[in-house]
Scaffold this motif. Structure first.
Motif, PDB file in Angstrom:
ATOM      1  N   GLY A  67       0.774  -1.241   0.000  1.00 38.19           N
ATOM      2  CA  GLY A  67       0.000   0.000   0.000  1.00 38.19           C
ATOM      3  C   GLY A  67       0.800   1.283   0.000  1.00 38.19           C
ATOM      4  O   GLY A  67       0.223   2.361   0.107  1.00 38.19           O
ATOM      5  N   GLN A  68       2.105   1.184  -0.138  1.00 39.76           N
ATOM      6  CA  GLN A  68       2.934   2.387  -0.122  1.00 39.76           C
ATOM      7  C   GLN A  68       2.630   3.306  -1.298  1.00 39.76           C
ATOM      8  O   GLN A  68       2.681   4.522  -1.177  1.00 39.76           O
ATOM      9  N   CYS A  69       2.281   2.722  -2.443  1.00 46.94           N
ATOM     10  CA  CYS A  69       1.954   3.540  -3.612  1.00 46.94           C
ATOM     11  C   CYS A  69       0.695   4.364  -3.353  1.00 46.94           C
ATOM     12  O   CYS A  69       0.646   5.551  -3.665  1.00 46.94           O
ATOM     13  N   ALA A  70      -0.322   3.740  -2.768  1.00 43.81           N
ATOM     14  CA  ALA A  70      -1.574   4.447  -2.480  1.00 43.81           C
ATOM     15  C   ALA A  70      -1.372   5.524  -1.424  1.00 43.81           C
ATOM     16  O   ALA A  70      -2.020   6.577  -1.474  1.00 43.81           O
ATOM     17  N   LEU A  71      -0.486   5.303  -0.489  1.00 45.29           N
ATOM     18  CA  LEU A  71      -0.184   6.319   0.518  1.00 45.29           C
ATOM     19  C   LEU A  71       0.610   7.474  -0.084  1.00 45.29           C
ATOM     20  O   LEU A  71       0.405   8.631   0.285  1.00 45.29           O
TER      21      LEU A  71
END
Length: 62
Positions: free
Chosen positions: A14-18
């Protein structure tokens, strides 16, 4: 500019979405996907940062 997500490599961190919430989201299984209409919010610097923070390098941006 083309963004690709290798769904076989994605682990759903989920780092991309964050990092780029106007471009990426997570599907019902927790894996990354592009938001509909993400092109309007495309910011090269933010997407490059999302590519950089992906722990398994599942995102490419050309």
């Amino acid at each position: 500019m083309q963004i690709s997500i290798d769904r076989d490599r994605c682990i759903g961190a989920g780092q991309c979405a964050l990092t780029a919430p106007k471009v990426f989201t997570q599907d019902d299984d927790g894996f990354s996907e592009l938001l509909p209409g993400y092109e309007a919010a495309l910011d090269g610097a933010t997407v490059k940062e999302a590519v950089r923070v992906c722990p398994v390098q599942a995102i490419t941006f050309d």
